[in-house]
Design a protein around this motif. Structure first.
Motif, PDB file in Angstrom:
ATOM      1  N   GLY A  64       0.781  -1.227   0.000  1.00  0.00           N
ATOM      2  CA  GLY A  64       0.000   0.000   0.000  1.00  0.00           C
ATOM      3  C   GLY A  64       0.812   1.276   0.000  1.00  0.00           C
ATOM      4  N   TYR A  65       2.054   1.219  -0.482  1.00  0.00           N
ATOM      5  CA  TYR A  65       2.928   2.395  -0.377  1.00  0.00           C
ATOM      6  C   TYR A  65       2.400   3.591  -1.152  1.00  0.00           C
ATOM      7  CZ  TYR A  65       4.916   1.302  -5.000  1.00  0.00           C
ATOM      8  OH  TYR A  65       5.072   1.063  -6.335  1.00  0.00           O
ATOM      9  N   CYS A 124       8.244   6.271  -0.339  1.00  0.00           N
ATOM     10  CA  CYS A 124       6.999   5.885  -1.003  1.00  0.00           C
ATOM     11  C   CYS A 124       6.648   6.863  -2.116  1.00  0.00           C
ATOM     12  CB  CYS A 124       5.870   5.804   0.015  1.00  0.00           C
ATOM     13  SG  CYS A 124       6.073   4.452   1.218  1.00  0.00           S
ATOM     14  N   ARG A 125       6.930   8.134  -1.894  1.00  0.00           N
ATOM     15  CA  ARG A 125       6.669   9.128  -2.947  1.00  0.00           C
ATOM     16  C   ARG A 125       7.543   8.840  -4.166  1.00  0.00           C
ATOM     17  NH1 ARG A 125       4.498  14.502  -3.361  1.00  0.00           N
ATOM     18  NH2 ARG A 125       4.880  15.152  -5.511  1.00  0.00           N
ATOM     19  N   ARG A 126       8.824   8.571  -3.954  1.00  0.00           N
ATOM     20  CA  ARG A 126       9.719   8.295  -5.077  1.00  0.00           C
ATOM     21  C   ARG A 126       9.318   7.013  -5.802  1.00  0.00           C
ATOM     22  NH1 ARG A 126      13.589  10.262  -1.241  1.00  0.00           N
ATOM     23  NH2 ARG A 126      14.102   8.119  -0.606  1.00  0.00           N
ATOM     24  N   ALA A 127       8.885   6.001  -5.044  1.00  0.00           N
ATOM     25  CA  ALA A 127       8.469   4.744  -5.667  1.00  0.00           C
ATOM     26  C   ALA A 127       7.219   4.949  -6.519  1.00  0.00           C
ATOM     27  CB  ALA A 127       8.210   3.692  -4.598  1.00  0.00           C
ATOM     28  N   THR A 128       6.293   5.752  -6.028  1.00  0.00           N
ATOM     29  CA  THR A 128       5.089   6.041  -6.806  1.00  0.00           C
ATOM     30  C   THR A 128       5.449   6.784  -8.082  1.00  0.00           C
ATOM     31  OG1 THR A 128       3.805   6.137  -4.753  1.00  0.00           O
ATOM     32  CG2 THR A 128       2.801   7.088  -6.717  1.00  0.00           C
ATOM     33  N   GLU A 129       6.393   7.704  -7.987  1.00  0.00           N
ATOM     34  CA  GLU A 129       6.846   8.424  -9.179  1.00  0.00           C
ATOM     35  C   GLU A 129       7.512   7.480 -10.176  1.00  0.00           C
ATOM     36  OE1 GLU A 129       9.279  11.336  -7.306  1.00  0.00           O
ATOM     37  OE2 GLU A 129       7.610  12.744  -6.954  1.00  0.00           O
ATOM     38  N   ARG A 130       8.248   6.487  -9.664  1.00  0.00           N
ATOM     39  CA  ARG A 130       8.855   5.499 -10.569  1.00  0.00           C
ATOM     40  C   ARG A 130       7.784   4.671 -11.272  1.00  0.00           C
ATOM     41  NH1 ARG A 130      12.929   5.358  -6.441  1.00  0.00           N
ATOM     42  NH2 ARG A 130      11.845   3.680  -5.302  1.00  0.00           N
TER      43      ARG A 130
END
Length: 358
Positions: free
Chosen positions: A320-321, A331-337
């Motif tokens: 749920g990140y 989590c923000r950087r992973a969502t951007e990736r």
């Protein structure tokens, strides 16, 4: 009609809580490691320090699976609003009726020629909403240039299986029929979902297989793919504050009527007799997720069936990140990736079309 999404209203206490969480997430990683002592999983991955700190803070909190569904939804909606980034509104944010009163929101950055992402939120088929997934929906729209239609499918236990799957099919039929009126090529529709929404997306792709218009891509984010086999990651992360074994059991009990065959491909898409001919896929996993092995098994099965599949693994993150983008830079950087991966897939489709035309 365009109706801007409202900004969540927080009490003073909630504003303070959010500010504290944001502040803690920005502490030096060394300090976070001392306080949280990030775990290492059996694969040798170490949890991101800011995520470990967030999980430590969540260990002593109330468990929504101890509540009636309506109260659980209210509690999690409040928490998700606190944890989510504030993302600028899109040029168009339009409320839709997809048929039979099925609501959705269309987000558009004004470049519909890029395509459309049909998105299904997470929440174990019991909790979650369009509102609590506003941030990732806007990030998808801004970051890919595609329109995003976020679907408010019906939730269990009031509307158990197969209500969510039926709603997904209704949503698909609507966006295919109306895509051209939004300036979208119906052959450039991506089907995406997180957790339970990933299950819905995978099942939908199987249901429309062989039709004249099919998804160009399926994006399965930490998906639920198999309720038959119990895999090692479910035991390894059974106590995860992000998604525990107790919560998974509560979701399943709420979602499936007594006597439901869990091997039904609409419940467990991994159990389909064949996965050949499905749209190419991006399967996004997290290293500290009880659903990690289920998602990996489905990705492997897709590859074995000849479906081009990319596995993106966020080694240090939890289930749920997408919902922790304000209180976890990781989590923000992973969502951007993730958004960038979808944008790249759209770019590849553009290049393929150009090559064929030339």
């Amino acid at each position: 009609m365009s109706t801007p999404m409202s900004t969540p209203h927080f009490t003073v206490a909630q504003r303070v809580q959010r500010a504290v969480l944001v502040l803690l997430s920005r502490l030096p990683a060394g300090v976070q490691r001392i306080v949280a002592r990030p775990a290492t999983n059996t694969a040798g991955d170490t949890m991101a320090p800011d995520v470990a700190l967030l999980m430590k803070l969540g260990e002593s909190g109330p468990d929504y699976s101890d509540l009636p569904p309506a109260e659980a939804r209210a509690t999690t909606e409040r928490d998700l609003a606190l944890f989510a980034s504030r993302i600028a509104a899109c040029r168009v944010e339009e409320e839709l009726d997809l048929g039979g009163g099925l609501p959705a929101t269309r987000y558009s950055s004004g470049t519909p020629g890029r395509g459309l992402v049909l998105f299904f939120h997470g929440g174990g088929f019991v909790i979650g909403s369009r509102a609590s997934y506003t941030a990732p929906a806007r990030m998808l729209a801004h970051g890919t240039g595609a329109d995003v239609v976020s679907v408010e499918y019906r939730l269990a236990p009031e509307h158990p299986f197969p209500a969510a799957q039926d709603d997904a099919l209704t949503a698909w039929r609507h966006v295919v029929e109306h895509a051209a009126s939004w300036g979208v090529d119906p052959h450039r529709i991506v089907v995406a979902g997180e957790s339970a929404g990933g299950n819905i997306a995978a099942v939908l792709c199987q249901q429309v297989r062989g039709e004249a218009v099919q998804p160009m891509l399926q994006v399965l984010i930490q998906p639920v793919t198999d309720l038959v086999e119990h895999r090692p990651s479910q035991d390894e992360f059974a106590g995860s504050p992000a998604l525990s074994a107790k919560q998974i059991a509560w979701f399943v009990e709420s979602y499936l009527p007594t006597g439901t065959d869990v091997a039904d491909p609409r419940v467990s898409p991994y159990r389909a007799s064949s996965l050949e001919g499905l749209p190419r896929a991006i399967v996004n996993l997290a290293g500290f997720d009880p659903l990690h092995d289920d998602g990996l098994a489905y990705a492997t099965a897709l590859l074995d069936a000849g479906v081009p599949t990319r596995v993106d693994r966020e080694a240090g993150l939890v289930h749920g990140y997408l919902s922790y983008t304000a209180v976890s830079p990781s989590c923000r950087r992973a969502t951007e990736r993730l958004v960038a991966s979808i944008a790249k897939a759209l770019d590849s489709a553009d290049q393929t079309t150009t090559t064929k035309a030339s």
